[in-house]
Scaffold this motif. Sequence first.
Motif, mmCIF file in Angstrom:
data_model
loop_
_atom_site.group_PDB
_atom_site.id
_atom_site.type_symbol
_atom_site.label_atom_id
_atom_site.label_comp_id
_atom_site.label_asym_id
_atom_site.label_seq_id
_atom_site.Cartn_x
_atom_site.Cartn_y
_atom_site.Cartn_z
ATOM 1 N N PRO A 23 -2.610 -4.548 -3.392
ATOM 2 C CA PRO A 23 -1.811 -3.350 -3.669
ATOM 3 C C PRO A 23 -1.007 -3.475 -4.963
ATOM 4 N N ASN A 55 -1.609 2.761 -10.865
ATOM 5 C CA ASN A 55 -0.936 4.039 -10.628
ATOM 6 C C ASN A 55 0.222 4.248 -11.601
ATOM 7 N N VAL A 88 0.841 -1.207 0.000
ATOM 8 C CA VAL A 88 0.000 0.000 0.000
ATOM 9 C C VAL A 88 0.873 1.253 0.000
ATOM 10 N N LYS A 89 1.932 1.221 0.790
ATOM 11 C CA LYS A 89 2.826 2.387 0.892
ATOM 12 C C LYS A 89 3.493 2.685 -0.445
ATOM 13 N N SER A 145 1.080 4.207 -3.056
ATOM 14 C CA SER A 145 0.759 5.619 -2.823
ATOM 15 C C SER A 145 1.957 6.535 -3.088
ATOM 16 N N ASN A 146 3.180 5.979 -3.030
ATOM 17 C CA ASN A 146 4.384 6.806 -3.213
ATOM 18 C C ASN A 146 5.046 6.623 -4.570
ATOM 19 N N ASP A 158 -2.993 -2.057 -7.592
ATOM 20 C CA ASP A 158 -2.990 -0.592 -7.419
ATOM 21 C C ASP A 158 -1.681 0.008 -7.939
#
Length: 515
Positions: free
Chosen positions: A392, A399, A335-336, A339-340, A395
């Motif tokens: 993730p 992304n 997840v980290k 998002s980064n 994701d």
Amino acid sequence: MSKNKILWVDDEIDFLKSHIIFLNDRGYDVNTCTNGSDAMELIKTNLYDIVLLDENMPGINGIETLKQIKKINSNLKVIMITKSEEENIMDEAIGKEISDYLIKPVNPNQILLSLKKNLKDKELIKNNNVIEYQQEFRNLSLKMMNITDFNQWIDLYKEILKWELNLSKINDSTMIEILKTQKSEANSLFAKFIEKNYSEWLNSVESPTLSHNLIKNHLVKELGQTPTLFLVIDNLRYDQWMVIEPLILDYYKKESEISYFSILPTTTQYARNSLFSGLMPLKIKEKYPKFWKDDHEQGGKNLFEHELLDKNLENLFKRKINHEYFKITNLKNGVKLASNLKAKINNTLTTIVYNFVDMLSHSKTEMEMIKELASNDKAYRSLTKSWFENSPLFDIIKNAQDLGFKMIITTDHGTINVKNPAKIIGDKNTSQNLRYKTGKSLTYNNKENLSYKNPELIGLPKTSINSSYVFSKEDFYLVYPNNYNHFSNYFKNTYQHGGISMEEMIIPFIVLNPK
């Protein structure tokens, strides 16, 4: 067999009597009504298989009726029929999950074809797949008996997987068992092919791409001005890639796909260290002894992938490139990173090792729940797809597409569902893996295993002067005589890797660009 029940909603239904008679004569039970309000009442009190819905009706139009139908029964199939070819109407209807879209005037055969496609698709697909596989069975058998090079094995394996995925969609147990037998026969012949050719591959220009030359032969040429995400999904079988590929292709277009071969042993310790370093394990131990641990030594065996990759890239480019490496072993870190990801846009290369599939396969031997969920290859694929859709990792991929990353997806090795125990005897320092063993004074059955008394010939380090390597063929797994029955039953039908099979050795390398 019960008739399929159809509701036809059209304000000019009286002009469609000939169409209705046509469908009735072909075994369909057709109810009719002339407006959306009546349609809703009928759907509340009757079980229909499908609705034929006119888009342009007075009062509640077709789109509004469609919305209400989906509220009453979201699974009810709807075929929209309209005079309009306006794109916005089509888009809105498709957005409401219609099953088909027909433009007036429609003839009876158009309606019949759409109904068959939506109501009898499984039956038609089943019959077609069974007939096609029956016709292809002999050709596949002849192909595998006459294979002379590694490219033919790649083609055969992918063809077998195509049939496996097609037949898994139907409930024809006879055909599925025939395919399993054929796949088992293929793995037996594949093991003989590896036995004959593997050692020569390491010293031949005619060899396939192996773990240690993947980056040199294929990754490097893909790097340029566009930031690239190099995604290594640990322990990903080819069939698992095939079931998650359609999800990824919603965001990326595939530019190329090659198949390469994992080195032996087909394990993370050997294959992934080799992949990142550009070296066979023997050379890693000789050149970077602090980065290598033998099987019997304590401690993690893949703790220096980043350092090995950095040295490999620096050697290939003759300079340092802007590169970062991440190993994802849990949900929080995944997840980290998702998002980064924007912070990595200036890297030439961002490498991500994603360990979940490996954890999934190993946990199957430990957790009864996983054993139930992944009891066979079909269930294992389904579990992988379900996890991926909500992970993730997906994701990160979505992304990456938004940010314009080029993406390369690969793995270090595959895995196989083991079914047949094979006895082996070794000393206390013998390695613990179920699909290969290394140690001294090993006693085993040659029919079930392939051994190398001089492991240096295949680029592997010795753990002692007299140590050798033994690799299980096909779907065998190695069990010691102590508590043999207990461990045979405990590990039967689990997913293991380290040995010789198409599932473990033939793996994908895919280049994708964002849509």
